[in-house]
Design an enzyme around this catalytic site. Structure first.
Site, short mmCIF file in Angstrom:
data_model
loop_
_atom_site.label_atom_id
_atom_site.label_comp_id
_atom_site.label_asym_id
_atom_site.label_seq_id
_atom_site.Cartn_x
_atom_site.Cartn_y
_atom_site.Cartn_z
CG HIS A 138 12.11 1.52 -3.05
ND1 HIS A 138 11.64 2.44 -3.94
CD2 HIS A 138 11.01 0.93 -2.51
CE1 HIS A 138 10.31 2.40 -3.96
NE2 HIS A 138 9.90 1.50 -3.10
CG ASN B 49 4.85 -0.87 0.50
OD1 ASN B 49 3.75 -1.05 1.02
ND2 ASN B 49 4.99 -0.57 -0.77
CB ALA C 31 8.45 1.36 5.46
CD GLU D 11 5.48 6.47 -5.26
OE1 GLU D 11 5.31 5.24 -5.34
OE2 GLU D 11 6.58 6.98 -4.98
CG HIS E 60 6.13 2.52 -1.58
ND1 HIS E 60 6.27 1.53 -2.52
CD2 HIS E 60 4.82 2.87 -1.57
CE1 HIS E 60 5.08 1.29 -3.07
NE2 HIS E 60 4.18 2.09 -2.51
CG ASP F 293 5.57 -3.15 -4.53
OD1 ASP F 293 5.05 -2.07 -4.22
OD2 ASP F 293 6.73 -3.48 -4.18
P1 13P Z 1 12.16 -1.52 1.38
O1 13P Z 1 13.23 -1.58 0.35
O2 13P Z 1 12.45 -0.47 2.40
O3 13P Z 1 11.85 -2.82 1.99
O4 13P Z 1 10.82 -1.02 0.64
C1 13P Z 1 9.98 -1.91 -0.02
C2 13P Z 1 8.94 -1.25 -0.85
O5 13P Z 1 8.67 -0.07 -0.76
C3 13P Z 1 8.22 -2.10 -1.81
O6 13P Z 1 7.36 -1.37 -2.61
O1 G3H Z 2 9.94 -1.52 -4.22
C1 G3H Z 2 10.14 -2.58 -4.80
C2 G3H Z 2 10.18 -3.88 -4.13
O2 G3H Z 2 11.12 -3.92 -3.09
C3 G3H Z 2 10.34 -4.98 -5.11
O3 G3H Z 2 11.62 -5.09 -5.60
O4 G3H Z 2 11.41 -5.06 -8.08
O5 G3H Z 2 13.42 -6.08 -6.92
O6 G3H Z 2 11.19 -7.23 -6.84
P1 G3H Z 2 11.92 -5.92 -6.95
ZN ZN Z 3 8.03 0.61 -3.09
#
Ligand code: 13P
Ligand code: G3H
Ligand code: ZN
Length: 309
Positions: free
Chosen positions: A180, A254, A213, A134, A211, A82
């Site tokens: 996010h 996601n 989501a 992206e 993303h 990711d």
């Molecule tokens: P959320 O923060 O909405 O769960 O999104 C997660 C995401 O896009 C991870 O790449």
């Molecule tokens: O979009 C990112 C994911 O939610 C992962 O988050 O980088 O804090 O592990 P993180």
């Molecule tokens: Zn993301």
């Protein structure tokens, strides 16, 4: 069933008008909760690992836990990086057995995003691995991703055909108003379905990724607030909007924040009710169960991929 790529999953999801859940994983309980849920409703899965998760838990530990889940469930599971931010990170994940990587060049100028994405695609495809690119920028804060509201930008549909043709990516993440984290909308939730529609017109049959989501499920925000937390104004993407996106070109949705809220809310409640317990299994067990129930509901009520494994 071995660890798979997303190719077949996305083809079926596009044609069937549903989406596959891409859930972020950081430890054993999260992996078990998600995969046990998917097993019960026979759903295909994408388990995704961020750079932060890899740093926290270690690549090999996560890979082996996912392999164990695959053996236990027999489900088709794709292992995805990711928000990869460099060729080197993507290469390391590809060499280490991931079947899918995201190269997130969305912060770069268009031509540079194309160049970096194509470099990853060339390496990945040689190894049978698929790539998500992206275009457009989501707002929000995660470990490795921190975009202020003023730097966020919707995807420009005029750019998508050229981007996909020049890079050779297998799927494309677009920005239509999600973000996010747990604070996605100040007022009413609004997504730019007109942009999604335009993108779909220009890339017929091509899988789109959403993303940011999480729905920021009120039950868990309330639980956190009730047991000593403080999250006023937390708000996510309404489930009917996600269902609509899934019926269109969105094949991958996601979800991370909802898992975090479920786990944290459940653990806060547990300690409020059992202040003297100190065996980690006593509080991680209920947290794992909360994740399982949450993921099952997502699969059946939102994603629509139950029975599709
Ligand atoms: P959320 O923060 O909405 O769960 O999104 C997660 C995401 O896009 C991870 O790449
Ligand atoms: O979009 C990112 C994911 O939610 C992962 O988050 O980088 O804090 O592990 P993180
Ligand atoms: Zn993301």
């Amino acid at each position: 069933m071995p660890i798979v790529t997303t190719k077949e999953m996305f083809k079926k999801a596009y044609e069937g008008g549903y989406a596959i859940g891409a859930f972020n994983v950081n430890n054993m309980e999260i992996i078990q909760g998600i995969t046990e849920a998917a097993k019960e409703v026979n759903a295909p899965l994408i388990l995704q690992v961020s750079a932060g998760a890899r740093k926290y838990a270690n690549h090999t530990y996560l890979m082996k836990l996912i392999e164990a889940a695959e053996i236990e469930t027999g489900l088709p599971i794709a292992v995805h990086l990711d928000h990869g931010d460099s060729f080197e990170l993507c290469k390391s994940c590809i060499d280490g057995g991931f079947t899918s990587v995201m190269i997130d060049g969305s912060h770069l100028p268009f031509e540079e995003n194309i160049k970096l994405t194509k470099q990853v695609v060339d390496y990945a495809h040689e190894k049978g691995v698929v790539v998500e690119g992206e275009l457009g920028r989501l707002a929000g804060i995660e470990d490795a991703v921190n975009v202020s509201e003023k730097d966020a930008a919707f995807t420009d549909p005029d750019q998508v055909e050229e981007f996909v043709a020049k890079t050779g990516v297998d799927s494309l993440a677009i920005a239509i108003g999600t973000s996010h984290g747990a604070y996605k909308f100040k007022g009413e939730a609004k997504l730019r379905f007109d942009i999604l529609e335009e993108v779909q017109k220009r890339l017929p049959g091509f899988p789109i990724v959403l993303h940011g989501a999480s729905s920021v499920i009120p039950e868990f925000v309330e639980m956190i607030n009730k047991y000593g937390g403080d999250m006023p104004g937390a708000k996510g993407v309404p489930e009917d909007m996600l269902r609509k996106a899934a019926s269109m070109a969105v094949c991958k949705i996601n979800i991370d924040s909802d898992l975090r809220l479920a786990m944290t809310g459940t653990i806060r409640k547990y300690f409020a009710e059992n202040p003297s317990h100190f065996d980690p299994r006593q509080y991680l067990g209920p947290a794992r169960l909360a994740i399982k129930e949450l993921v099952k509901k997502k699969i059946v009520n939102v994603l629509g991929c139950d029975g599709k494994a």
